[in-house]
Design an enzyme around this catalytic site. Structure first.
Site: not given
Length: 567
Positions: A193, A327, A264
């Site tokens: 991440d 995301e 990420h």
């Protein structure tokens, strides 16, 4: 056939240790038929295993031996033995457990079923059977019963985020044992991440030399602007991963690795700046939330991550590999001449389609190597790559859409199964974030969306509880957030659709004694102990209206691409 609610609370042994029994097991077996008498383990008790089940017999001997101080040697079937027997009439994962005063007989169609039967047997013993050393003399008795049992879902998963907070190997192995105790069979490891890269990749050593460490971490919710000033880091060597994967496999748990992309990825970009879209170097991320820095879409970046996956596939032999896809802010792509050129070259309409194209490079790569790509439901928004299993986290609308498109799905909505979210409205809950997800709410979750037909519902492989660790900074806090909600989730994905929360709470009283014996610092029913609170770390609670509005916005993104599926 009696239901669990027909039974009384478990009796107490002379040492005050509750006697188990099938009526205290979690997840609750499908069918329970009590009988008269009990089987008592002793120094003469042996384990008789069919050849295919010898590994299970070895595990059971190791699980029970330290607490009972019985050797439980291998021996032939007969009176006084625990027998592990192949039964051709039972499907995979199913088992039949018969306890009489003379023998314990576990019949199963495959080793996994025998293992689940052995787990049930262990829970039927006094809770001290879960200790790592002897604290009493028993009696080590198992009430006579016939149990018939099989799981409802094939995917009974838990995600542990080791990227935000590194979980040392021994703590991770302990969690594998806890998952096995609850008959959960998928461990999704979120390995990379913005805030950390946790997997050794020999071809690209800077991923861990640089990407495995950040200079500090946010304390509590980002909006408060508080940092701890302490470096945080760690990673698993490739031999660590081989050990973790083998340890899990011995307990019939598949480890699913996640290498998140194209978002990420700030930790990777910090290690290798040429992967990003900016000219200046970046640090490993120190704040939580969605970060603007994403991978560029150049051929060399795709080649870089395919080389990463070459090593990942060698380490993780399971069918599924997660490529993330969630995301992904598009601002850097909109400002990038290279990204604009790639879109013109491919005839793509927008950045959503560019993201889908990027993820498609890796889903095709995995399929060509005999693996099954797994990704978060954002991949629906630019066109779903073929053969991809969808993790539906933004509500369940993504699961409905994907299933109707012919894709397998795993339901894990943040509204119901994010175990990092607060457990009550009590302000003493440690770092309270998100909406309230109570024990009863987890227990009431239904993995199959009601909009799906019977045929479509077969696309639902199961469900997954996700434990993100931005605000979980120790194994003790992880215990608090996971249990007993993870026990409730285990029953959701194992047992039938119809469940009884009152009966579950009754059995949980016995199960908490097992968790205590295992050293699990679970959340008490009345709320946190004083040492489980975190007054130093302010959270950011959300109410259900905010959550519902967010789900509606996400649903609109999917509808914009596919339309609204007919019910």
């Amino acid at each position: 056939m009696n239901s669990a609610s027909d039974f009384e609370s478990p009796a107490e042994s002379p040492a005050g240790n509750p006697v188990g029994g099938a009526d205290t097991v979690i997840p609750r077996p499908t069918l329970i038929a009590p009988a008269e008498g009990c089987f008592v383990l002793g120094h003469d008790t042996a384990i008789a295993s069919d050849p295919a089940f010898e590994h299970v017999g070895h595990w059971l001997r190791g699980a029970l031996g330290p607490a009972t101080r019985f050797a439980l040697p291998s021996g032939p079937p007969g009176p006084g033995t625990i027998q592990l027997v192949h039964a051709a009439d039972l499907a995979g994962d199913a088992y039949r457990l018969q306890v009489t005063s003379a023998t314990v007989r576990i019949e199963a169609g495959d080793p996994a079923g025998a293992f689940y039967g052995a787990q049930t047997l262990r829970q039927m013993l006094p809770a001290d059977a879960f200790r790592a050393g002897a604290v009493g003399r028993g009696p080590w008795s198992v009430p006579a019963v016939t149990v018939e049992d099989a799981p409802r879902f094939a995917w009974r998963g838990v995600l542990i985020d080791v990227a935000r907070r590194f979980l040392p190997k021994n703590d991770l192995l302990r969690y594998i044992d806890l998952l096995a105790t609850h008959k959960l069979n998928v461990l999704h490891l979120h390995l990379t991440d913005d805030q950390g890269w946790r997997l050794e990749i020999k071809r690209f050593p800077r991923l861990t030399e640089v990407g495995a460490w950040r200079r500090e971490s946010t304390v509590g919710a980002v909006v408060h602007g508080q940092y701890d000033g302490r470096p945080h880091g760690g990673y698993y060597t490739q031999d660590d991963i081989r050990e973790i994967v083998a340890y899990a496999a011995d307990r019939f748990i598949t480890v699913v690795p996640e290498i998140d992309l194209p978002g990420h990825t700030q930790a990777a970009i910090a290690a290798y700046p040429e992967l990003g879209n900016l000219d200046e170097p970046l640090p490993v991320g120190t704040t939580w939330g969605v970060v603007e820095n994403v991978l560029n879409v150049e051929d060399r970046t795709i080649a870089f991550f395919k080389a990463v996956f070459d090593e990942v596939l060698e380490l993780f032999p399971g069918d599924y590999v997660c490529v993330g896809g969630d995301e992904v802010p598009k601002a850097q792509w909109r400002d990038s001449p290279a990204a604009k050129g790639r879109m013109r070259e491919l005839g793509l309409r927008d950045e959503d389609e560019l993201q889908s194209w990027f993820v498609h490079q890796f889903t095709e790569y995995l399929i060509a190597r005999g693996r099954k790509p797994y990704a978060w439901d954002e991949i629906l928004e630019g066109g779903l790559p073929r053969g991809t299993t969808v993790a539906s986290w933004r509500g369940t609308f993504g699961a409905v859409t994907a299933a109707r498109l012919g894709h397998d799905v795993v339901t894990c909505p943040f509204t119901d199964l994010y175990l990092d979210f607060r457990q009550s409205g009590d302000p003493a809950e440690p770092v309270p974030i998100g909406n309230v997800i109570s024990l009863e709410a987890v227990y009431g979750f239904e993995p199959v969306p009601p909009e799906l037909t019977g045929e479509e519902s077969r696309r639902v492989l199961g469900a997954q509880a996700n434990i993100w660790t931005e605000h979980i900074d120790s194994p003790r806090h992880l215990d608090y957030m996971a249990f007993p909600r993870l026990a409730a989730f285990a029953e959701v994905v194992w047992g039938p659709r119809r469940r009884d929360f009152t009966d579950f709470r009754r059995r949980l009283r016995s199960h908490e004694r097992r968790l205590e014996a295992l050293g699990v610092e679970f959340r008490p029913e009345h709320g946190p102990h004083p040492w489980q609170t975190r007054p130093d770390a302010a959270g950011l609670p959300h109410d259900h209206a905010e959550v519902d509005a967010q789900v509606r916005r996400w649903t609109a993104n999917i509808v914009a691409h596919y339309g609204r599926p007919e019910v």
